[in-house]
Design a protein around this motif. Structure first.
Motif, mmCIF file in Angstrom:
data_model
loop_
_atom_site.group_PDB
_atom_site.id
_atom_site.type_symbol
_atom_site.label_atom_id
_atom_site.label_comp_id
_atom_site.label_asym_id
_atom_site.label_seq_id
_atom_site.Cartn_x
_atom_site.Cartn_y
_atom_site.Cartn_z
ATOM 1 N N MET A 31 0.815 -1.285 0.027
ATOM 2 C CA MET A 31 0.056 0.064 0.020
ATOM 3 C C MET A 31 1.043 1.178 -0.223
ATOM 4 O O MET A 31 1.864 1.370 0.510
ATOM 5 N N VAL B 16 -5.002 -1.705 -1.407
ATOM 6 C CA VAL B 16 -3.864 -2.889 -1.550
ATOM 7 C C VAL B 16 -3.526 -2.804 -2.936
ATOM 8 O O VAL B 16 -4.373 -3.217 -3.841
ATOM 9 N N ALA C 122 -5.423 -2.080 5.910
ATOM 10 C CA ALA C 122 -4.495 -2.584 4.447
ATOM 11 C C ALA C 122 -3.710 -3.338 5.100
ATOM 12 O O ALA C 122 -3.276 -4.494 4.447
#
Length: 295
Positions: A173, A202, A222
């Protein structure tokens, strides 16, 4: 150690097959030297100044410069001449060369290495597109070096690398999507939606390119999603190489790595980093988890 020493890989018992990778594998220098891996640097450009990654600029200096310079950096692949020089140096003491590059979908490094190999006909040169980058790319180089040390042929090593590519995953990320957009890795609509909704998507590699995998609202979610993807693919007893990768935020990566070491006792867990070239596109604060199965 100067550049010629790096190209020569030092004084050691040569294997028949030389292993080369580019700087975006982010294999620490001492590990490269231990396993006789030659590194060819990509370039990061601030204004009129071009720096060869690792040789001319450290990761720490890069992030400081990125923070204090108004004009954001760009990147470029190694020159064909640098690959030719590397092949010439290694060709004096090896029978074959394997070059492992970052994904051809995000850089022309694979194409440049291929062109240089076609111009050098003194010995066989094999170019492997890792279809990924960072320490996960480094896993391919380390595996190739291990097999070369065992005396395996280049053909055998290339076969194993292609097999390992099917067992390799990476998710990450970016804290700020504008870096990916500016570098052409994210389109305008994706940037607009992500910025408006404060999404931390992501991301992963698909068809050799960086693309969104799943929309997640926060960094915590994430990271949890990346952990879940790892859990779904890796059993606790699996032999696997895992990398927790960060963009100048080791304090975020270290607890993740510690937890993964306790959860996967047969795994080798590395803490790695997004260096200057990849950091240009992901920016500071980025996090990633990648892995390669060994069995």
């Amino acid at each position: 150690m100067n550049k010629q020493d790096i190209l020569r890989n030092g004084d050691y018992a040569m294997s028949r097959v030389a292993i080369v990778t580019d700087s975006t594998a982010y294999i620490p220098k001492d590990v490269r030297e231990k396993h006789h891996i030659t590194m060819v640097p990509l370039n990061v450009v601030f204004g009129e100044e071009t720096y060869q990654e690792e040789w001319d600029i450290t990761t720490e200096d890069f992030y400081y410069k990125m923070k204090t310079t108004e004009q954001l950096p760009t990147t470029s692949q190694p020159s064909i001449g640098l690959f030719e020089e590397t092949f010439r140096e290694l060709g004096a003491e090896h029978d074959e060369i394997i070059v492992i590059t970052l994904s051809s979908g995000i850089s022309g490094t694979y194409q440049t290495a291929t062109a240089a190999a076609e111009m050098y006909d003194d010995l066989p040169i094999h170019i492997f597109d890792s279809e990924i980058s960072c320490m996960i790319q480094g896993f391919f180089a380390l595996e190739a070096a291990r097999l070369a040390e065992e005396g395996r042929s280049a053909a055998e090593i290339m076969t194993e690398l292609h097999s390992r590519r099917e067992k390799t995953r990476a998710y990450f990320m970016a804290d700020d999507l504008s870096h990916l957009h500016r570098g052409g890795r994210l389109n305008g609509a994706q940037l607009f939606i992500g910025s408006m909704l404060k999404i931390k998507p992501v991301l992963h590699f698909e068809d050799k390119k960086i693309v969104p995998f799943e929309k997640v609202r926060t960094e915590k979610k994430a990271v949890a999603r990346m952990r879940q993807l790892l859990d779904e693919d890796v059993d606790e007893n699996d032999r696997v190489l895992i990398a927790v990768i960060h963009g100048n935020c080791p304090e975020k990566a270290e607890p993740i790595a510690d937890d993964l070491r306790s959860r996967y006792p047969n795994a080798t867990v590395y803490i790695s980093y997004f260096g200057p070239v990849i950091g240009t596109h992901l920016g500071p604060g980025s996090l990633g988890i990648g892995w390669m199965h060994q069995n």
